[in-house]
Design an enzyme around this catalytic site. Structure first.
Site, short mmCIF file in Angstrom:
data_model
loop_
_atom_site.label_atom_id
_atom_site.label_comp_id
_atom_site.label_asym_id
_atom_site.label_seq_id
_atom_site.Cartn_x
_atom_site.Cartn_y
_atom_site.Cartn_z
CE1 TYR A 61 -3.41 -2.56 -0.17
CE2 TYR A 61 -3.92 -2.17 2.13
CZ TYR A 61 -4.17 -2.82 0.94
OH TYR A 61 -5.21 -3.72 0.87
CB VAL A 241 -20.78 13.68 -8.99
CG1 VAL A 241 -21.46 14.19 -10.26
CG2 VAL A 241 -20.77 14.78 -7.92
#
Length: 325
Positions: A61, A241
């Site tokens: 990561y 969105v």
């Protein structure tokens, strides 16, 4: 009430885990900034404030920076280590100038990889270590040898896997003296193969399902904790969105909003609560570093306990776009 397999084993009662992949800046070798440390500290504090005590890492990561920045949080809060469960993963190796991207469950890779994790986190042991993705060249006896060395050295207490089938788990388990305790899979209201695999038995529509047979059942019978990565589906049902999104996504997002209003809760709680309603006692691993979204996840446990069968199926039908067969 059924409890999680990890709680049965006395490892963790954290109903939700916090995934640390979003911490540590970007994926380049650029050094960590002051802002990166601030983001990590605020995210960890937010997670702790809603009862999350299990933190999920991987050595890849942000190319190790996620563990470094988390290690700094632990350094500033030395009392915290005894209050949390630390989990990390090994087995993915990035492409470099000489070698391709590859998986590596060899003893010669895993043991120094764990040493690197411990060094970056600044801790003496991991509570759980997962094999990150299936390695086609994996040798269960070599894996067992590595696990035994790590356990006997006090570096890892428990072991598990990620993204594996039931057959692959049994294949590895056959050489291990101790049980695998976790399988981490991509599961969400947007990623439904894990549901489709079960309900489309003997249906032509099931031919294209990409989820291996029997994973959920095997894990439940063997008390292996199913963890869900990507449980919030990148926010597509909880405020993102939606430009040019499929009708199923738009309609499901509207339904999530409606249910959140009816139950006086957050959008995130509905999305996670739907996942946690499953009798496998799935443990979502939320990966957002947004304090607002972390806090919004708090009510998921209550939602999961009170969501009706009809509400659960209504969300399922909306997301899959057609009724169940």
């Amino acid at each position: 009430m059924r409890i999680m397999p990890l709680e049965k084993r006395g490892i963790s009662n954290s109903r939700i885990a916090f995934g640390c992949m979003s911490l540590g800046g970007d994926w380049t070798a650029a050094p960590l900034t002051k802002e990166d440390y601030i983001v990590a500290e605020k995210a960890v504090e937010a997670a702790l404030s809603i009862g999350i005590t299990m933190f999920d890492h991987a050595d890849i990561y942000k190319r190790g920076k996620s563990e470094v920045v988390f290690g700094e949080v632990l350094k500033q809060r030395p009392d915290l280590r005894d209050q949390i469960i630390l989990q990390s993963k090994v087995g993915i190796r990035f492409q470099d100038d000489v070698h391709p991207q590859r998986f590596d469950f060899s003893k010669n890779h895993m043991i120094p990889a764990v040493d690197g994790i411990l060094s970056r986190l600044g801790v003496e042991h991991l509570d759980v270590l997962l094999l990150h993705r299936p390695d086609p060249l994996m040798d269960p006896e070599e894996i067992a040898e590595a696990f035994n060395l790590l356990r006997s050295a006090g570096k890892v207490r428990h072991f598990g896997v990620s993204n594996m089938t039931a057959a692959q788990m049994r294949f590895i388990q056959n050489s291990l003296p101790e049980p695998l305790v976790v399988n981490q899979l991509e599961l969400s209201l947007a990623r439904l193969d894990w549901i489709e695999q079960g309900i489309l038995v003997n249906q032509k529509a099931g031919v294209g399902v990409n989820f291996a047979d029997g994973i959920l059942e095997h894990c439940q019978m063997a008390d292996i904790q199913i963890q869900a990565w990507g449980p919030l589906a990148k926010g597509i049902f909880s405020g993102k969105v939606l430009e040019n999104a499929p009708d199923t996504v738009v309609k499901t997002a509207a339904l999530v909003k409606q249910l959140a209003a009816e139950k006086e809760t957050s959008l995130e709680a509905i999305v996670l609560g739907w996942l946690m309603k499953h009798p496998a006692r799935i443990q979502p691993v939320i990966g957002t570093s947004s304090v607002e979204r972390i806090l919004a996840s708090q009510d998921a446990i209550r939602v999961s306990e009170n969501m009706t069968r009809e509400e659960w199926y209504t969300l399922l039908e909306s997301s899959r776009g057609v009724r169940v067969p």
